[in-house]
Write an enzyme that holds these catalytic residues in place. Sequence first.
Site, PDB file in Angstrom:
ATOM      1  N   HIS A  42      -9.897  -8.423  -3.353  1.00  0.00           N
ATOM      2  CA  HIS A  42      -8.977  -9.273  -2.600  1.00  0.00           C
ATOM      3  C   HIS A  42      -8.543 -10.429  -3.491  1.00  0.00           C
ATOM      4  O   HIS A  42      -9.339 -10.943  -4.276  1.00  0.00           O
ATOM      5  CB  HIS A  42      -9.660  -9.833  -1.350  1.00  0.00           C
ATOM      6  CG  HIS A  42      -8.694 -10.316  -0.323  1.00  0.00           C
ATOM      7  ND1 HIS A  42      -8.122 -11.555  -0.390  1.00  0.00           N
ATOM      8  CD2 HIS A  42      -8.179  -9.705   0.773  1.00  0.00           C
ATOM      9  CE1 HIS A  42      -7.291 -11.702   0.638  1.00  0.00           C
ATOM     10  NE2 HIS A  42      -7.303 -10.594   1.361  1.00  0.00           N
ATOM     11  N   ASP A  65      -9.535  -3.682   5.109  1.00  0.00           N
ATOM     12  CA  ASP A  65      -9.071  -2.292   5.235  1.00  0.00           C
ATOM     13  C   ASP A  65     -10.184  -1.266   5.035  1.00  0.00           C
ATOM     14  O   ASP A  65      -9.976  -0.077   5.299  1.00  0.00           O
ATOM     15  CB  ASP A  65      -7.950  -2.044   4.210  1.00  0.00           C
ATOM     16  CG  ASP A  65      -6.717  -2.848   4.548  1.00  0.00           C
ATOM     17  OD1 ASP A  65      -6.290  -3.672   3.716  1.00  0.00           O
ATOM     18  OD2 ASP A  65      -6.224  -2.703   5.679  1.00  0.00           O
TER      19      ASP A  65
HETATM   20  C1  SDX Z   1      -4.863  -6.732   2.378  1.00  0.00           C
HETATM   21  O1  SDX Z   1      -3.501 -11.214   0.776  1.00  0.00           O
HETATM   22  C2  SDX Z   1      -4.076 -10.914   1.872  1.00  0.00           C
HETATM   23  O2  SDX Z   1      -4.616 -11.721   2.569  1.00  0.00           O
HETATM   24  C3  SDX Z   1      -4.005  -9.412   2.240  1.00  0.00           C
HETATM   25  C4  SDX Z   1      -4.792  -8.995   3.475  1.00  0.00           C
HETATM   26  C5  SDX Z   1      -4.197  -9.573   4.730  1.00  0.00           C
HETATM   27  O3  SDX Z   1      -4.927  -9.708   5.724  1.00  0.00           O
HETATM   28  O4  SDX Z   1      -2.957  -9.799   4.738  1.00  0.00           O
HETATM   29  O5  SDX Z   1      -6.144  -9.400   3.365  1.00  0.00           O
HETATM   30  C6  SDX Z   1      -4.763  -7.476   3.660  1.00  0.00           C
HETATM   31  O6  SDX Z   1      -3.846  -6.423   1.796  1.00  0.00           O
HETATM   32  C7  SDX Z   1      -6.230  -6.471   1.801  1.00  0.00           C
HETATM   33  C8  SDX Z   1      -6.154  -5.779   0.402  1.00  0.00           C
HETATM   34  C9  SDX Z   1      -5.928  -4.290   0.630  1.00  0.00           C
HETATM   35  N1  SDX Z   1      -5.678  -3.614  -0.644  1.00  0.00           N
HETATM   36  C10 SDX Z   1      -6.631  -2.776  -1.190  1.00  0.00           C
HETATM   37  O7  SDX Z   1      -7.753  -2.580  -0.709  1.00  0.00           O
HETATM   38  C11 SDX Z   1      -6.160  -2.068  -2.452  1.00  0.00           C
HETATM   39  C12 SDX Z   1      -7.297  -2.082  -3.484  1.00  0.00           C
HETATM   40  N2  SDX Z   1      -7.457  -3.486  -3.924  1.00  0.00           N
HETATM   41  C13 SDX Z   1      -6.621  -3.922  -4.948  1.00  0.00           C
HETATM   42  O8  SDX Z   1      -5.713  -3.158  -5.591  1.00  0.00           O
HETATM   43  C14 SDX Z   1      -6.741  -5.396  -5.355  1.00  0.00           C
HETATM   44  O9  SDX Z   1      -8.047  -5.765  -5.245  1.00  0.00           O
HETATM   45  C15 SDX Z   1      -5.857  -6.338  -4.582  1.00  0.00           C
HETATM   46  C16 SDX Z   1      -4.429  -5.879  -4.591  1.00  0.00           C
HETATM   47  C17 SDX Z   1      -6.313  -6.454  -3.182  1.00  0.00           C
HETATM   48  C18 SDX Z   1      -5.961  -7.712  -5.250  1.00  0.00           C
HETATM   49  O10 SDX Z   1      -5.322  -7.602  -6.483  1.00  0.00           O
HETATM   50  P1  SDX Z   1      -5.370  -8.787  -7.566  1.00  0.00           P
HETATM   51  O11 SDX Z   1      -5.908 -10.043  -6.980  1.00  0.00           O
HETATM   52  O12 SDX Z   1      -4.021  -8.822  -8.218  1.00  0.00           O
HETATM   53  O13 SDX Z   1      -6.487  -8.308  -8.560  1.00  0.00           O
HETATM   54  P2  SDX Z   1      -6.184  -7.430  -9.837  1.00  0.00           P
HETATM   55  O14 SDX Z   1      -5.401  -6.221  -9.470  1.00  0.00           O
HETATM   56  O15 SDX Z   1      -5.643  -8.345 -10.891  1.00  0.00           O
HETATM   57  O16 SDX Z   1      -7.668  -6.951 -10.254  1.00  0.00           O
HETATM   58  C19 SDX Z   1      -8.547  -7.779 -11.027  1.00  0.00           C
HETATM   59  C20 SDX Z   1      -9.526  -6.820 -11.689  1.00  0.00           C
HETATM   60  C21 SDX Z   1      -8.809  -5.713 -12.495  1.00  0.00           C
HETATM   61  O17 SDX Z   1      -9.749  -5.250 -13.478  1.00  0.00           O
HETATM   62  P3  SDX Z   1      -9.581  -5.855 -15.007  1.00  0.00           P
HETATM   63  O18 SDX Z   1      -8.107  -5.683 -15.385  1.00  0.00           O
HETATM   64  O19 SDX Z   1      -9.995  -7.307 -14.896  1.00  0.00           O
HETATM   65  O20 SDX Z   1     -10.523  -5.006 -15.831  1.00  0.00           O
HETATM   66  O21 SDX Z   1     -10.266  -6.128 -10.673  1.00  0.00           O
HETATM   67  C22 SDX Z   1      -9.955  -4.734 -10.729  1.00  0.00           C
HETATM   68  C23 SDX Z   1      -8.657  -4.598 -11.509  1.00  0.00           C
HETATM   69  O22 SDX Z   1      -8.566  -3.325 -12.122  1.00  0.00           O
HETATM   70  N3  SDX Z   1      -9.791  -4.289  -9.325  1.00  0.00           N
HETATM   71  C24 SDX Z   1     -10.236  -3.121  -8.859  1.00  0.00           C
HETATM   72  C25 SDX Z   1      -9.922  -3.130  -7.500  1.00  0.00           C
HETATM   73  N4  SDX Z   1      -9.284  -4.276  -7.182  1.00  0.00           N
HETATM   74  C26 SDX Z   1      -9.210  -4.986  -8.333  1.00  0.00           C
HETATM   75  N5  SDX Z   1     -10.877  -2.091  -9.470  1.00  0.00           N
HETATM   76  C27 SDX Z   1     -11.195  -1.045  -8.682  1.00  0.00           C
HETATM   77  N6  SDX Z   1     -10.928  -0.973  -7.354  1.00  0.00           N
HETATM   78  C28 SDX Z   1     -10.295  -1.989  -6.733  1.00  0.00           C
HETATM   79  N7  SDX Z   1     -10.017  -1.928  -5.443  1.00  0.00           N
END
Ligand code: SDX
Length: 433
Positions: free
Chosen positions: A311, A368
């Site tokens: 998140h 989620d």
């Molecule tokens: C919602 O914003 C809100 O409040 C949203 C929400 C709401 O109520 O409105 O809470 C609802 O949208 C919840 C999020 C649902 N999405 C997911 O579950 C999709 C999976 N999660 C992600 O893709 C990610 O965690 C986000 C999109 C939620 C957050 O993305 P960020 O903050 O841009 O983080 P990032 O993509 O820059 O990741 C940072 C690191 C990366 O690794 P490195 O490049 O540092 O090596 O963490 C890793 C990412 O690869 N990472 C994950 C991951 N999420 C982040 N690795 C594996 N699985 C994951 N789910």
Amino acid sequence: MSDGLHECKNAMLALEGSTVELPVWEGTEGERGIDITQLRGKTSHITLDSGFANTGSCVSKITFIDGEKGVLRYRGIPIEQLAEHSTFLETAWLLIYGELPMREQLKKFSKTVAETSLINESLHYHFEGFPRTAHPMPMISAMINAMGCYQPALYASEGADFDIAAARLIAKVSTISAFAHKKTVGEPFRYPHPGLDYASNLLHMMFSVPYRRYNAKPEVARALDRILILHADHEQNCSTSTVRMVGSSRANLYASVSAGVCALWGPLHGGANMAVIDMLEQIAGSGLTTRDFIDRVKDKSSHTRLMGFGHRVYKNFDPRAKILKEQCDAVLQALGANQRILEIAIELEEAALNDEYFIERNLYPNVDFYSGIILKAIGIPVNMFTVIFAIGRMPGWIAHWREMSHDAAARINRPRQIYAGSPLRDYTPLKMR
Ligand code: SDX
């Protein structure tokens, strides 16, 4: 700057041999923001912040999140207390108007929602134009804008005109969502029943057929109502920021919310609840162990994410995930539903929370991760999961549009950029190319 903030010691920015002072503001819970509204004027520099992870777009009094501590409060009330004691419509009133409704207010609001849940018969024809294979989310977005054509006072953000427009939006989003579902399953629309509570009415419109009325079990209706409460707002998430972005041009409430639906549909945002179930069912059907899957996620070349994890704000447990996880067991037991995907989810969570890859990136279950398990147990089809999220988020979108509309200092949102394209060059006529 807005009321509710107080000024702190200025920030000093040393830039090209000179120092610029920038005001610092502190909110109710100690969050601090450097006010850069004068930055470009004073330094001819702008800031860059891809994804706005460090940028506050507004001051708001609606929802507070402490991502480090896993805290979520609607108008100061902890989400745990609202999930336990409140209802979706009571929570909707709290978010929109700022206080818990008095008994008479809640009674009148609930009655208005129940009695305005019908949509104009001529709107039904729009559904004829959608293919049966369409995803419900674009139907919802289109229908909200179409419904706006029937709202006489679309731009009101206060008074009786706003109150009725907001109540109608909450009422009718449930109806058009159920109709969108009926379109995808080829069944006749079932009209809302004003004698049912909000969640029971949605389930009735989705699952009743001409020869058999669907009567939601109390525990099922309560579980759905609680899911709607948990999704009702979440400060400046992507879809709510979209509603504010569109509304900042003085676009009306229905147009702004219609855009919010489109943003929510994305798999990184509200679309994740569908992706979680697909992921859990893929693991269940493939014989993959949860360990195998976690290893695949950690292998960047697989481009696999643990959906429902991570998140932008929570670097601790999403409190909504905790509540939903507790709910899962109770609902699945009550329905005698298959526990396998819940078991897989719990195994995945335990494996991830003990794995350095997730620990060092502060990746925890988000809202989620467990919501889809309950929705599936209730019988909601996967393509309606994000629609349920949109129905839940409706009060938050309305509340933020209203708050922004009341902000006399609010301006049209128009970010800047840094240009990195071609330097000046002349046009080359076609015959010379
Ligand atoms: C919602 O914003 C809100 O409040 C949203 C929400 C709401 O109520 O409105 O809470 C609802 O949208 C919840 C999020 C649902 N999405 C997911 O579950 C999709 C999976 N999660 C992600 O893709 C990610 O965690 C986000 C999109 C939620 C957050 O993305 P960020 O903050 O841009 O983080 P990032 O993509 O820059 O990741 C940072 C690191 C990366 O690794 P490195 O490049 O540092 O090596 O963490 C890793 C990412 O690869 N990472 C994950 C991951 N999420 C982040 N690795 C594996 N699985 C994951 N789910």
